[in-house]
Design an enzyme around this catalytic site. Sequence first.
Site, PDB file in Angstrom:
ATOM      1  N   HIS A  61      -7.559  -4.925   9.834  1.00  0.00           N
ATOM      2  CA  HIS A  61      -7.378  -4.615   8.798  1.00  0.00           C
ATOM      3  C   HIS A  61      -6.164  -5.084   8.241  1.00  0.00           C
ATOM      4  CE1 HIS A  61      -5.138  -0.836   9.904  1.00  0.00           C
ATOM      5  NE2 HIS A  61      -4.252  -1.455   9.324  1.00  0.00           N
ATOM      6  N   ASN A 117      -8.073  -3.069  14.140  1.00  0.00           N
ATOM      7  CA  ASN A 117      -9.437  -3.522  13.826  1.00  0.00           C
ATOM      8  C   ASN A 117      -9.619  -4.618  12.617  1.00  0.00           C
ATOM      9  OD1 ASN A 117      -8.593  -2.312  11.328  1.00  0.00           O
ATOM     10  ND2 ASN A 117      -9.874  -0.744  11.462  1.00  0.00           N
ATOM     11  N   GLU A 173      -9.822  -2.130   5.005  1.00  0.00           N
ATOM     12  CA  GLU A 173     -10.699  -1.945   6.252  1.00  0.00           C
ATOM     13  C   GLU A 173     -11.777  -2.883   6.334  1.00  0.00           C
ATOM     14  OE1 GLU A 173      -9.476   0.229   8.488  1.00  0.00           O
ATOM     15  OE2 GLU A 173      -8.495   1.767   7.473  1.00  0.00           O
ATOM     16  N   ASP A 189       0.760  -1.230   0.180  1.00  0.00           N
ATOM     17  CA  ASP A 189      -0.019   0.242   0.007  1.00  0.00           C
ATOM     18  C   ASP A 189       0.742   1.054  -0.097  1.00  0.00           C
ATOM     19  OD1 ASP A 189       0.961  -0.258   2.654  1.00  0.00           O
ATOM     20  OD2 ASP A 189      -0.814  -0.936   3.498  1.00  0.00           O
TER      21      ASP A 189
END
Length: 243
Positions: free
Chosen positions: A138, A136, A143, A67
């Site tokens: 990810h 979370n 996400e 990313d």
Amino acid sequence: MNIIKAKDYDDLSRKAANIIAAQVTLKPDCVLGLATGSSPLGTYKQLIDGYNNGDLDFSRVKSVNLDEYKGLTKDNDQSYFYFMYNNFFKHINIDVNNTNVPDGTELDSDKECARYNAVIESMGGVDLQLLGIGRNGHIGFNEPDEEFVKLTHCVDLQPSTIEANKRFFASADDVPKQAYTMGIQTIMNAKNILLIASGEDKAEAIRNAFFGPITPHCPASILQLHKSVYVVADEAALSLCNL
């Protein structure tokens, strides 16, 4: 799935680096999928030491990164290209022309995502993909969502991710609000996956990802379906798992 318990972060970094080193040794022209953030820093340091000791040769290796923040130039000290170059690439003998990171300066999302997908496809896919995991759940910047997004895409970063990354910026307002990321299908297409996690703050994410239901609300949970996954985590990160 192979879950490897490490005593602490240093032990985790050694164990993770050994898995990557084995891939490079067995296939010197392999394609490595790489990750940024604090989790892999120790792993990269171990690999640099292996290169300096004459045990590893990266001259034929190609790499693709997960990313990149949208809007940051390569020379911005918070860009992921800058991170990779200064924490890994410049310390080993990899050809920088064989390293690939999404272009954060390309504002046309469709154009950049199509280009990056084509780059990965042209290499024949990823032999070993290194991943961290967010609090979370990810992976990359995939996400929690209502569905698993397949290919490279532009994502709006969630407040929890911005909050987690603000320590690298002057303030939360300075954290980019969007990023380019490999999609779930791209990650799952890797022949092997290595996920690393350290610390109590990752314990819930690890439990949900590998001992909970497979759901896009915890993107890392999809890894339960991959045929070759190595999870290297320290005792704190595995503290909520019954092993």
